[in-house]
Design a protein around this motif. Structure first.
Motif, mmCIF file in Angstrom:
data_model
loop_
_atom_site.group_PDB
_atom_site.id
_atom_site.type_symbol
_atom_site.label_atom_id
_atom_site.label_comp_id
_atom_site.label_asym_id
_atom_site.label_seq_id
_atom_site.Cartn_x
_atom_site.Cartn_y
_atom_site.Cartn_z
ATOM 1 N N LYS A 1 -9.049 -92.471 -19.565
ATOM 2 C CA LYS A 1 -8.112 -91.394 -20.248
ATOM 3 C C LYS A 1 -6.611 -91.778 -20.629
ATOM 4 O O LYS A 1 -6.676 -90.918 -21.367
ATOM 5 C CB LYS A 1 -7.550 -91.003 -18.895
ATOM 6 C CG LYS A 1 -6.998 -89.878 -18.569
ATOM 7 C CD LYS A 1 -6.400 -89.730 -17.361
ATOM 8 C CE LYS A 1 -5.989 -88.111 -17.006
ATOM 9 N NZ LYS A 1 -6.612 -87.542 -17.270
ATOM 10 N N ALA A 2 -5.920 -92.691 -20.582
ATOM 11 C CA ALA A 2 -5.090 -92.886 -21.630
ATOM 12 C C ALA A 2 -4.742 -95.302 -21.314
ATOM 13 O O ALA A 2 -5.642 -95.571 -20.753
ATOM 14 C CB ALA A 2 -3.728 -92.920 -20.457
ATOM 15 N N ALA A 3 -3.769 -95.249 -22.506
ATOM 16 C CA ALA A 3 -3.618 -96.138 -23.110
ATOM 17 C C ALA A 3 -1.863 -96.720 -22.920
ATOM 18 O O ALA A 3 -1.563 -95.890 -24.428
ATOM 19 C CB ALA A 3 -4.947 -97.595 -24.093
ATOM 20 N N ILE A 4 -1.752 -97.274 -22.559
ATOM 21 C CA ILE A 4 -0.356 -97.867 -23.082
ATOM 22 C C ILE A 4 -0.168 -99.189 -22.887
ATOM 23 O O ILE A 4 -0.553 -99.913 -22.706
ATOM 24 C CB ILE A 4 0.925 -96.766 -22.869
ATOM 25 C CG1 ILE A 4 1.028 -97.362 -20.895
ATOM 26 C CG2 ILE A 4 0.573 -95.804 -22.927
ATOM 27 C CD1 ILE A 4 1.339 -97.445 -20.003
ATOM 28 N N LEU A 5 1.194 -99.841 -23.990
ATOM 29 C CA LEU A 5 1.617 -100.977 -24.012
ATOM 30 C C LEU A 5 2.985 -101.029 -23.773
ATOM 31 O O LEU A 5 3.316 -100.602 -23.802
ATOM 32 C CB LEU A 5 1.032 -102.050 -25.415
ATOM 33 C CG LEU A 5 1.999 -103.025 -25.625
ATOM 34 C CD1 LEU A 5 0.619 -103.975 -26.665
ATOM 35 C CD2 LEU A 5 3.135 -103.517 -25.696
ATOM 36 N N GLU A 48 7.332 -93.438 -8.786
ATOM 37 C CA GLU A 48 7.875 -91.905 -8.431
ATOM 38 C C GLU A 48 8.914 -90.855 -8.328
ATOM 39 O O GLU A 48 9.340 -90.418 -9.249
ATOM 40 C CB GLU A 48 7.102 -92.220 -6.617
ATOM 41 C CG GLU A 48 5.202 -93.029 -6.505
ATOM 42 C CD GLU A 48 5.049 -92.207 -5.472
ATOM 43 O OE1 GLU A 48 3.839 -91.665 -5.764
ATOM 44 O OE2 GLU A 48 5.600 -92.682 -5.077
ATOM 45 N N GLU A 49 9.953 -91.586 -7.875
ATOM 46 C CA GLU A 49 10.961 -90.801 -8.290
ATOM 47 C C GLU A 49 11.993 -90.420 -9.025
ATOM 48 O O GLU A 49 12.622 -89.973 -9.295
ATOM 49 C CB GLU A 49 12.303 -91.968 -6.802
ATOM 50 C CG GLU A 49 13.581 -90.785 -6.609
ATOM 51 C CD GLU A 49 14.354 -91.010 -5.733
ATOM 52 O OE1 GLU A 49 15.686 -90.704 -5.268
ATOM 53 O OE2 GLU A 49 13.665 -92.109 -4.977
ATOM 54 N N HIS A 50 12.337 -91.963 -9.908
ATOM 55 C CA HIS A 50 12.507 -92.140 -11.220
ATOM 56 C C HIS A 50 12.290 -92.106 -12.685
ATOM 57 O O HIS A 50 12.763 -91.892 -13.578
ATOM 58 C CB HIS A 50 13.623 -92.842 -10.982
ATOM 59 C CG HIS A 50 14.021 -93.366 -9.804
ATOM 60 N ND1 HIS A 50 15.209 -92.370 -9.536
ATOM 61 C CD2 HIS A 50 14.339 -93.981 -9.067
ATOM 62 C CE1 HIS A 50 16.259 -92.150 -8.801
ATOM 63 N NE2 HIS A 50 15.862 -93.554 -8.174
ATOM 64 N N VAL A 51 11.011 -91.892 -12.835
ATOM 65 C CA VAL A 51 10.107 -92.008 -13.574
ATOM 66 C C VAL A 51 8.989 -91.638 -13.547
ATOM 67 O O VAL A 51 8.501 -90.707 -13.070
ATOM 68 C CB VAL A 51 8.862 -93.794 -14.019
ATOM 69 C CG1 VAL A 51 8.026 -93.497 -15.261
ATOM 70 C CG2 VAL A 51 10.110 -94.432 -13.621
ATOM 71 N N ARG A 52 8.833 -90.412 -15.634
ATOM 72 C CA ARG A 52 8.304 -89.375 -15.489
ATOM 73 C C ARG A 52 6.534 -89.606 -15.744
ATOM 74 O O ARG A 52 6.338 -89.932 -16.558
ATOM 75 C CB ARG A 52 8.491 -88.717 -16.369
ATOM 76 C CG ARG A 52 10.107 -87.507 -16.226
ATOM 77 C CD ARG A 52 10.720 -87.968 -17.301
ATOM 78 N NE ARG A 52 10.028 -86.344 -18.353
ATOM 79 C CZ ARG A 52 10.243 -87.286 -19.819
ATOM 80 N NH1 ARG A 52 11.971 -87.269 -19.769
ATOM 81 N NH2 ARG A 52 9.169 -86.551 -20.506
ATOM 82 N N TRP A 53 5.855 -90.631 -14.408
ATOM 83 C CA TRP A 53 4.922 -91.637 -14.643
ATOM 84 C C TRP A 53 3.456 -90.262 -15.302
ATOM 85 O O TRP A 53 2.514 -90.978 -15.404
ATOM 86 C CB TRP A 53 4.093 -92.439 -13.555
ATOM 87 C CG TRP A 53 4.037 -91.589 -12.315
ATOM 88 C CD1 TRP A 53 5.300 -91.382 -11.261
ATOM 89 C CD2 TRP A 53 2.687 -90.444 -11.961
ATOM 90 N NE1 TRP A 53 4.570 -90.180 -10.620
ATOM 91 C CE2 TRP A 53 3.289 -90.114 -10.529
ATOM 92 C CE3 TRP A 53 1.607 -90.737 -12.350
ATOM 93 C CZ2 TRP A 53 2.310 -89.260 -9.834
ATOM 94 C CZ3 TRP A 53 0.752 -89.627 -11.662
ATOM 95 C CH2 TRP A 53 1.009 -89.393 -10.404
ATOM 96 N N ALA A 81 -0.973 -89.611 -20.612
ATOM 97 C CA ALA A 81 -1.479 -88.014 -21.539
ATOM 98 C C ALA A 81 -1.231 -89.232 -22.961
ATOM 99 O O ALA A 81 -1.776 -88.653 -23.777
ATOM 100 C CB ALA A 81 -0.187 -87.248 -22.044
ATOM 101 N N LEU A 82 -0.440 -90.334 -22.944
ATOM 102 C CA LEU A 82 0.274 -91.078 -24.362
ATOM 103 C C LEU A 82 -1.300 -91.575 -23.824
ATOM 104 O O LEU A 82 -2.541 -91.970 -23.865
ATOM 105 C CB LEU A 82 0.491 -92.104 -23.336
ATOM 106 C CG LEU A 82 1.882 -91.746 -23.134
ATOM 107 C CD1 LEU A 82 2.938 -92.920 -22.913
ATOM 108 C CD2 LEU A 82 2.213 -90.667 -24.681
#
Length: 219
Positions: free
Chosen positions: A4-8, A208-213, A218-219
């Motif tokens: 679904k998504a992949a990030i480095l 969860e509180e501070h990051v738009r996870w 969607a990346l």
């Protein structure tokens, strides 16, 4: 590939907090019910133990020093094909390799054609971050820095100043972790100390509180 998504997850330099944030995001996504496949840039065998403990899947080393780019891609596709999310933890600074940027996290991101999330230690700095981030975003144009997560942020006012930096540069600000001594991970001469009892829930709560996870998916 069905992932679904992949990030480095990378950083300007070692000690910026990329292991903390990579491990925390892995735990957060697992908690949300996603199958998370972890990877580690370079021949590191300590961080991979963190990853496996969190994800319940073996963490795979991706290393363009000892393997060809084709083999690195094959490993990534093989292990990532059954995952919802692939998270690759970088090593050292983004462009630090055995010969300039050769073998670096940047090279892994370029070989795999995946976006980079930059973890930046913002302690004791505000608008000076504009110069640092501008350099990292513009130094090489063949990888995409999809956003920044700031670490060791002192206050909401401090974070607002960092958000202004990102707005001025047109860089996505994905959130932050506050300055918190409990998030400091001990180190030893071979790297991070895996002998310590890691408490994930407080880290998950902060992310969860501070990051738009959700946007990372969607990346």
């Amino acid at each position: 590939m069905m992932m679904k998504a992949a990030i480095l997850i990378a950083a300007p330099m070692s000690g910026s907090g990329k292991t903390t944030i990579a491990r925390g995001l892995m735990a957060l996504f697992v908690k949300q019910g996603y199958k998370v496949q972890p990877f580690k840039c370079g021949p590191d065998y300590i961080d991979t133990k963190f990853h496996e403990a969190v994800c319940g899947r073996p963490s795979v080393n991706l290393d363009t020093f000892m393997a060809t780019p084709e083999h690195v891609r094959e490993l990534f596709e093989h292990y990532g094909s059954s995952a919802d999310v692939c998270i690759v933890e970088g090593m050292m600074g983004l462009f630090d390799g055995y010969d300039r940027e050769r073998g670096s996290s940047y090279e892994i991101a370029r070989v795999l054609d995946i976006p980079v999330v930059l973890v930046v230690d913002a302690k004791s700095a505000a608008y000076s971050m504009a110069a640092l981030l501008s350099g990292f975003v513009n130094f090489r144009k063949d990888v995409r820095i999809a956003g920044v997560i700031f670490n060791k942020v002192g206050s909401e006012r401090h974070f607002a100043m960092l958000q202004q930096v990102c707005a001025d540069l047109g860089i996505e600000c994905l959130g932050y972790l506050p300055k918190d001594a409990s998030l400091e991970q001990g180190s030893r001469y071979l790297g991070l100390d895996f002998s310590e009892n890691m408490e994930h829930q407080s880290l998950i709560n902060l992310l969860e509180e501070h990051v738009r996870w959700q946007e990372l998916l969607a990346l």
